[in-house]
Design an enzyme around this catalytic site. Structure first.
Site, mmCIF file in Angstrom:
data_model
loop_
_atom_site.group_PDB
_atom_site.id
_atom_site.type_symbol
_atom_site.label_atom_id
_atom_site.label_comp_id
_atom_site.label_asym_id
_atom_site.label_seq_id
_atom_site.Cartn_x
_atom_site.Cartn_y
_atom_site.Cartn_z
ATOM 1 N N ALA A 281 0.856 -1.192 0.000
ATOM 2 C CA ALA A 281 0.000 0.000 0.000
ATOM 3 C C ALA A 281 0.885 1.233 0.000
ATOM 4 C CB ALA A 281 -0.904 -0.011 1.237
ATOM 5 N N LYS A 282 0.194 2.369 -0.071
ATOM 6 C CA LYS A 282 0.919 3.639 -0.169
ATOM 7 C C LYS A 282 2.020 3.778 0.881
ATOM 8 C CE LYS A 282 -3.209 5.592 -1.535
ATOM 9 N NZ LYS A 282 -4.385 6.171 -0.971
ATOM 10 N N ARG A 283 1.739 3.245 2.085
ATOM 11 C CA ARG A 283 2.718 3.458 3.158
ATOM 12 C C ARG A 283 4.085 2.837 2.840
ATOM 13 N NH1 ARG A 283 -0.611 -0.326 5.011
ATOM 14 N NH2 ARG A 283 0.303 -2.398 5.147
#
Ligand code: GLU
Length: 325
Positions: A253-255
């Site tokens: 994910a973006k993280r």
């Protein structure tokens, strides 16, 4: 099977990343390797979380990878519109039909439900625990009383002993517990239609025969099947592909940073290199060699869909960003 219709349905709430791109590639291969038609649908039903610039970026990123579609927000066709915010009358109509069959009831419970239900839940737990049916049992007077102080959401009533069973092309035979996850929201109290309703109406009205998406949506499928049945529509076949995991073992994910296609493109990686990496992570190539999507048809037909989650290593992410292994 030229009569196959598939789709990719991004939510424009952020930049497309390697995980979404891999799902898009697999959905495209599933259909295109068999000569079917492929649609692009923009799932911007959750207005406050969606942004037009992300919708544009998604189309740009997918085209950069070398994917194409027969119909979509930027390609006209006769199953449109292809953007959910332009399809509200279809959702209204479906609700009217469900209401006329007495399958909906107003729910006055104030829960964090408001936040979650319009976007695709990443695991049903993000829609909260099964609803205990509190408002289903209200009398007409109790409803009238509550209506004076609160705008209700609308829930679909699932029979208590309902068990939903379906065959998933990746995950195998699926069977819910009795109650199939409980009564679920089809329209939020603020008037926004839920993901479950919108996606079902769209897949039905667009004639989608095959849905391929991430396994985080596997437990949404029983709800969608209940809606298909209640609305008298033929459901599609489903394939929920195991997700890409980041180096920490959590859903990519973006993280995890630097995994957006935009960043990858800017770092000088070619679309063929990016597709090669995605194909390698999907078991379609033994090594991440540069490849065009259409060069994967044969591998897809021979090897089929991935069955296991893939952990993407730190070094592999670095390669995707143009670094050397
Ligand atoms: N719009 C959803 C998402 O981006 C996907 C919905 C679906 O494929 O059914 O997570």
């Amino acid at each position: 099977m030229a009569d196959m219709t598939g789709r990719f349905a991004p939510t424009p709430s952020g930049l497309m990343h390697l995980g979404n791109a891999r799902t898009a590639l697999l959905a495209w291969l599933q259909i295109r390797s068999r000569g079917g038609s492929f649609l692009l649908r923009m799932e911007d039903i959750d207005g406050p979380r969606s942004r037009a610039e992300y919708a544009e970026a998604a189309l740009r990123d997918l085209r950069w990878l070398g994917l194409d579609w027969d119909e979509g927000p930027d390609v006209s066709g006769n199953r449109g519109p292809y953007t959910q915010s332009e399809r509200l009358s279809c959702y209204e109509e479906a609700l009217r039909r469900l209401e006329s069959r007495d399958l909906l009831y107003p729910c006055y419970c104030s829960r964090a439900e408001l936040a979650a239900v319009a976007s695709a839940p990443h695991g049903l737990s993000s829609e909260g625990p099964a609803y205990p049916g509190t408002c289903r049992r209200l009398s007409a007077e109790e409803r009238a009383e509550r209506a004076l102080v609160k705008q209700p959401s609308l829930r679909f009533a699932v029979p208590e002993d309902e068990i939903v069973t379906f065959q998933d092309d990746c995950a195998g035979l699926q069977t819910t517990a009795p109650g199939a996850g409980g009564d679920f929201v089809v329209r939020r109290a603020d008037g926004i239609f839920s993901y479950q309703l919108a996606v079902t109406v769209d897949d039905a009205l667009m004639g989608v025969t095959d849905v391929l998406r991430g396994s985080d949506l596997l437990d949404s499928t029983p709800r969608q099947l209940l809606l298909f049945e209640a609305l008298g529509w033929q459901p599609p076949r489903y394939a929920h592909v195991p997700l890409l995991m980041g180096p920490d073992g959590k859903r990519l994910a973006k993280r995890h940073g630097g995994i957006s296609l935009a960043a990858i493109r800017e770092s000088g990686v070619t679309p063929q290199q990016a597709v090669g990496l995605l194909a390698n992570w999907s078991g379609l190539l033994d090594r991440p060699e540069p490849v065009k999507p259409e060069e994967l048809f044969e591998a897809y037909r021979e090897r089929g869909l991935p069955r296991e989650p893939v952990v993407v290593l730190e070094e592999e992410l670095a390669v995707s960003l143009g670094g050397k292994p």
